[in-house]
Design a protein around this motif. Structure first.
Motif, PDB file in Angstrom:
ATOM      1  N   THR A   1      -3.660  35.710   5.887  1.00 18.37           N
ATOM      2  CA  THR A   1      -3.680  34.931   7.127  1.00 18.37           C
ATOM      3  C   THR A   1      -2.294  34.346   7.401  1.00 18.37           C
ATOM      4  O   THR A   1      -1.814  34.392   8.544  1.00 18.37           O
ATOM      5  CB  THR A   1      -4.744  33.810   7.013  1.00 18.37           C
ATOM      6  N   GLY A   2      -1.645  33.838   6.365  1.00 17.02           N
ATOM      7  CA  GLY A   2      -0.287  33.290   6.528  1.00 17.02           C
ATOM      8  C   GLY A   2       0.705  34.347   6.965  1.00 17.02           C
ATOM      9  O   GLY A   2       1.542  34.118   7.843  1.00 17.02           O
ATOM     10  N   VAL A   3       0.603  35.540   6.373  1.00 23.32           N
ATOM     11  CA  VAL A   3       1.510  36.639   6.742  1.00 23.32           C
ATOM     12  C   VAL A   3       1.259  37.038   8.192  1.00 23.32           C
ATOM     13  O   VAL A   3       2.190  37.174   8.994  1.00 23.32           O
ATOM     14  CB  VAL A   3       1.302  37.860   5.816  1.00 23.32           C
TER      15      VAL A   3
ATOM     16  N   ILE B   1      -0.217  35.479  10.782  1.00 24.63           N
ATOM     17  CA  ILE B   1       0.123  34.519  11.840  1.00 24.63           C
ATOM     18  C   ILE B   1       1.636  34.471  12.039  1.00 24.63           C
ATOM     19  O   ILE B   1       2.117  34.333  13.156  1.00 24.63           O
ATOM     20  CB  ILE B   1      -0.419  33.113  11.504  1.00 24.63           C
ATOM     21  N   SER B   2       2.385  34.605  10.927  1.00 25.84           N
ATOM     22  CA  SER B   2       3.844  34.551  11.022  1.00 25.84           C
ATOM     23  C   SER B   2       4.417  35.801  11.675  1.00 25.84           C
ATOM     24  O   SER B   2       5.422  35.729  12.358  1.00 25.84           O
ATOM     25  CB  SER B   2       4.463  34.403   9.631  1.00 25.84           C
ATOM     26  N   ARG B   3       3.814  36.946  11.398  1.00 25.57           N
ATOM     27  CA  ARG B   3       4.315  38.216  11.945  1.00 25.57           C
ATOM     28  C   ARG B   3       3.133  39.006  12.493  1.00 25.57           C
ATOM     29  O   ARG B   3       2.693  39.997  11.897  1.00 25.57           O
ATOM     30  CB  ARG B   3       5.018  39.028  10.846  1.00 25.57           C
ATOM     31  N   PRO B   4       2.603  38.608  13.670  1.00 29.83           N
ATOM     32  CA  PRO B   4       1.376  39.229  14.191  1.00 29.83           C
ATOM     33  C   PRO B   4       1.497  40.736  14.447  1.00 29.83           C
ATOM     34  O   PRO B   4       0.494  41.431  14.512  1.00 29.83           O
ATOM     35  CB  PRO B   4       1.137  38.490  15.511  1.00 29.83           C
TER      36      PRO B   4
ATOM     37  N   PHE C   1       6.273  27.096   9.987  1.00 32.02           N
ATOM     38  CA  PHE C   1       4.855  27.346   9.739  1.00 32.02           C
ATOM     39  C   PHE C   1       4.274  26.232   8.882  1.00 32.02           C
ATOM     40  O   PHE C   1       4.844  25.860   7.854  1.00 32.02           O
ATOM     41  CB  PHE C   1       4.698  28.684   9.008  1.00 32.02           C
TER      42      PHE C   1
ATOM     43  N   LYS D   1       4.155  27.935  14.170  1.00 31.88           N
ATOM     44  CA  LYS D   1       2.722  28.143  14.006  1.00 31.88           C
ATOM     45  C   LYS D   1       2.108  27.038  13.154  1.00 31.88           C
ATOM     46  O   LYS D   1       2.657  26.669  12.113  1.00 31.88           O
ATOM     47  CB  LYS D   1       2.445  29.495  13.335  1.00 31.88           C
TER      48      LYS D   1
ATOM     49  N   ALA E   1      -1.758  30.257   2.394  1.00 26.03           N
ATOM     50  CA  ALA E   1      -1.246  30.689   3.699  1.00 26.03           C
ATOM     51  C   ALA E   1       0.251  30.421   3.829  1.00 26.03           C
ATOM     52  O   ALA E   1       0.984  31.256   4.369  1.00 26.03           O
ATOM     53  CB  ALA E   1      -2.010  29.993   4.824  1.00 26.03           C
TER      54      ALA E   1
ATOM     55  N   GLY F   1       2.158  33.121   1.967  1.00 25.78           N
ATOM     56  CA  GLY F   1       2.191  34.365   2.746  1.00 25.78           C
ATOM     57  C   GLY F   1       3.211  34.272   3.869  1.00 25.78           C
ATOM     58  O   GLY F   1       4.004  35.196   4.096  1.00 25.78           O
ATOM     59  N   ALA F   2       3.221  33.134   4.566  1.00 28.40           N
ATOM     60  CA  ALA F   2       4.140  32.968   5.697  1.00 28.40           C
ATOM     61  C   ALA F   2       5.592  32.927   5.223  1.00 28.40           C
ATOM     62  O   ALA F   2       6.486  33.480   5.868  1.00 28.40           O
ATOM     63  CB  ALA F   2       3.794  31.695   6.459  1.00 28.40           C
TER      64      ALA F   2
ATOM     65  N   THR G   1       7.431  36.175   4.894  1.00 31.51           N
ATOM     66  CA  THR G   1       7.932  36.843   6.104  1.00 31.51           C
ATOM     67  C   THR G   1       9.245  36.221   6.563  1.00 31.51           C
ATOM     68  O   THR G   1       9.746  36.557   7.626  1.00 31.51           O
ATOM     69  CB  THR G   1       6.909  36.767   7.257  1.00 31.51           C
TER      70      THR G   1
ATOM     71  N   LYS H   1       9.837  32.763   6.833  1.00 33.11           N
ATOM     72  CA  LYS H   1       9.687  31.489   7.531  1.00 33.11           C
ATOM     73  C   LYS H   1       9.880  30.307   6.587  1.00 33.11           C
ATOM     74  O   LYS H   1       9.615  30.398   5.391  1.00 33.11           O
ATOM     75  CB  LYS H   1       8.282  31.385   8.148  1.00 33.11           C
TER      76      LYS H   1
END
Lengths: 269, 382
Positions: free
Chosen positions: A76-78, A80-83, B25, B51, B64, B67-68, B71, B73
């Motif tokens: 979910t984190g990945v 939302i950051s890179r849809p 994020f 976000k 989460a 994970g963000a 990418t 962030k």
């Protein structure tokens, strides 16, 4: 691009037991990706812990092998950051629905564009054959020496009720059907759940009178039927395979983009 | 120059600091007394195109943000005691996989549900040792609203520099207290951005091969390099390994990359130490009472000094040993059962001169609490 181009050959042979169904699911997933022609750089595969979770190490995507039960939360984190990225989350039945049950229902509810592939072998394989929430009543496991007394989840009904926009079931015996379903699931703009019956002859089969991989595959063949088939009317205990839900619903990341637009507009005023 | 001055809560100052540092994020879950951080970010982040998500639980929030972060962030989550306990496994994952992230814990009384609306500093040791296995971590705190802002920015900078989770350990008073905050202009405080690999596409990239200085240039998920990230011990490609030399090397690296830089990571403030016979050590809300008392006692001619710690872990052992060498007494003031007092005892030459001055009833330590201790040590009686 050849199917082989999607794996990291350097890390083979894999760790799964002879006869395990997970390798078949791996190949099915890669065939689906190949068929859809998705760029490897755009795929992120996230997994939790267990036999199924080891899939991520073998595929040449961006791969995230996380902690037990939480793969969907990381994904979910990945996402939302890179849809724009394509998120595929292979999970075991214990990983997805015991320790990860909360994340599973909430990912369904958000309808976030992630494909969850539940490799259901009805057992905890990595730890040596304990019963799972998918074992069902009357099964034997290393923690159920006198047989299980717990009901099992119906993954399809659970996913549907929780709000997933694509829900399907198939088995490792029906490999072509599996590839088609996975293609549809990955293409769906929303949360997709694919339950795949996968055989664990080592632990589930051995203790439950399905001693060989062939026994188990035949079990999948004999005990399942396509959705709405006539056979089902005569044999209501048969488990249905196919696509149960395929609907267009608002997707989380797209809805969040609207929130961003709304927030920016409000501050301009 | 006209300054941008605000009158804000500590939790809001943390939000301002995070946004100044470039937060993209945030994932969180409601919990007292940290909830305002989530509330403010739910409003502020979308405005800058960032976000915000309220996850289904504390564990999911921690997962989460990891994970963000992968990418590319800058990420943060915020919680309090019970939520901090729940996050520990995923926090360990971020340590093992070397994921930059910031975790705020606005402390309340514990154990368990404890005293949600009252102050405590009971998570000092959990912040250091809470997840399983051997690791090093950076834990920072603050005693003023301005410091909350600045320490938050520094937390992001350290997280990016050392590829590590950084914990901001505030407390209920600091989180909810309102005070003046002067917001600096963009660029006034230097920011550390993600160090990305210069390895070209198609060339074998080793995501987990540290440079000589211990730093690991990253490649964003979705970028040109596809690699594996795992919580298992792993080789330079991020692929699981149980080879003894790889396990040993990675565990050493995870600890050394923080411990070897402790002197440059550690922040503290000192007041009137030169001739101090009695030195106070404190942090967070209790440091406010100590500072007030020390200033007043100095006016009365008493030789008292004060070290306010802003970095709790890695603990500044050498600094504390040096600074306290000539003091007759060292009094650690904290709102717990002496969690940092034990560490201070290990740091100084003679542990017998170290005393704990605490309160564990959910109320802030008062000036008279400290005065009483001081009078006893001075032989004046309470």
């Amino acid at each position: 691009m050849a199917f082989k181009d999607y794996i990291r050959e350097r890390f083979f042979p894999h760790i799964w037991c002879p006869g395990c169904g997970h390798g078949m699911v791996l190949k099915g997933m890669l065939k689906a990706v190949e068929k859809l022609g998705i760029d490897k750089n755009n795929i992120v595969m996230v997994s939790g812990i267990g036999c199924s979770a080891r899939i991520t190490g073998y595929v040449d995507f961006h791969t995230l092998h996380t902690i037990h039960g939480r793969a969907l939360a990381f994904a979910t984190g990945v996402k939302i950051s890179r849809p724009e990225l394509c998120l595929i989350v292979p999970m075991g039945d214990g990983d997805a629905l015991a320790i990860g049950g909360n994340h599973f229902i909430h990912a369904c509810r958000r309808n976030i564009d992630i494909t969850a592939v539940i490799m259901n072998n009805r057992i905890y394989g990595m730890t040596g054959g304990q019963y799972s929430p998918l074992s069902g009543i009357g099964k034997y496991a290393s923690t159920a020496p006198y047989s299980t007394i717990e009901n099992k989840f119906d993954i399809v009904k659970l996913a549907e009720t929780a709000g997933a926009s694509f829900v399907a079931r198939t088995t490792t015996y029906h490999i072509r059907e599996m590839i088609d379903i996975l293609c549809m699931a990955i293409s769906n703009k929303g949360f997709s759940v694919v339950e795949i019956f996968s055989q664990c002859p080592t632990y589930f089969g051995r203790k439950n009178e399905l001693k060989t991989p062939t026994d188990m595959l035949n079990y999948f063949k004999d005990n399942t039927t396509p959705i709405g088939s006539k056979v089902k009317e005569a044999n209501p205990e048969l488990i249905e395979r196919g696509v149960f839900i395929n609907s267009s619903m608002p997707e989380y990341c797209e809805e969040y983009d609207k929130i961003v637009a709304k927030a920016k507009k409000n501050t301009e005023v | 120059m006209k300054r941008n001055v605000k009158f804000v809560q500590g939790n809001e100052a943390c939000v301002e600091g995070a946004l100044y540092a470039g937060l993209d994020f945030f994932a969180g879950y409601p919990i007292t007394p940290s909830t305002e951080i989530a509330e403010h970010l739910s409003e502020r982040l979308p405005i800058k195109g960032g976000k915000f998500i309220q996850m289904e639980d504390e564990i999911a929030s921690m997962c989460a943000i990891i994970g963000a972060s992968l990418t590319g962030k800058k990420v943060m989550t915020a919680t309090s005691g019970p939520g901090f306990s729940l996050k520990q496994e995923a926090l360990g994952y971020a340590i093992m996989a070397e994921i930059p992230c910031v975790i705020v814990n606005v402390q309340r009384g514990g154990p368990s549900t404890g005293n949600p609306t009252h102050v405590s500093q009971g998570d000092v040791n959990q912040a250091r040792w809470g997840s399983h296995g051997d690791y090093a971590i950076v834990v920072m705190t603050a005693s003023t609203i301005q410091d909350v802002f600045e320490v938050t920015i520094r937390a992001f900078n350290i997280a990016e520099t050392y590829r590590t989770p950084v914990i901001l350990l505030f407390d209920e008073i600091i989180g909810h207290m309102r005070e003046k905050l002067i917001l600096p202009e963009p660029g006034e405080i230097p920011l550390v951005e993600r160090m990305r690999t210069s390895v070209k596409s198609g060339v074998d990239y080793h995501p987990y091969l540290p440079r000589e200085d211990g730093r690991l240039p990253m490649s964003d998920f979705g970028g040109k390099h596809r690699y594996n990230v795992t919580g298992l011990f792993h080789d330079m490609w991020g692929f699981p390994s149980t080879k003894p030399e790889i396990v040993h090397g990675l565990l050493r690296h995870l600890n050394d990359k923080i411990i070897n830089y402790a002197e440059s990571i550690c922040m503290y403030k000192e007041f009137e130490l030169e001739d101090a016979e009695i030195i106070f050590i404190s942090y967070g809300a209790s440091a406010r009472t100590v500072l007030h008392t020390v200033k007043n006692r100095r006016k009365a001619g008493e030789k008292v000094g004060f070290i306010e710690l802003q970095t709790l872990w890695p603990f500044p052992y050498n600094i504390i040993r040096r600074k306290c060498a000539n003091a007759r007494h060292v009094i650690v003031v904290e709102m717990n059962m002496g969690q940092l007092t034990r560490t201070v005892k290990n740091a100084v030459e003679d542990h017998r001169k170290v005393f704990l001055m605490n309160r564990i009833d959910g109320l802030l330590i008062t000036v008279s609490d400290i005065r009483n201790i001081l009078r006893m040590l001075q032989g004046k009686g309470v």
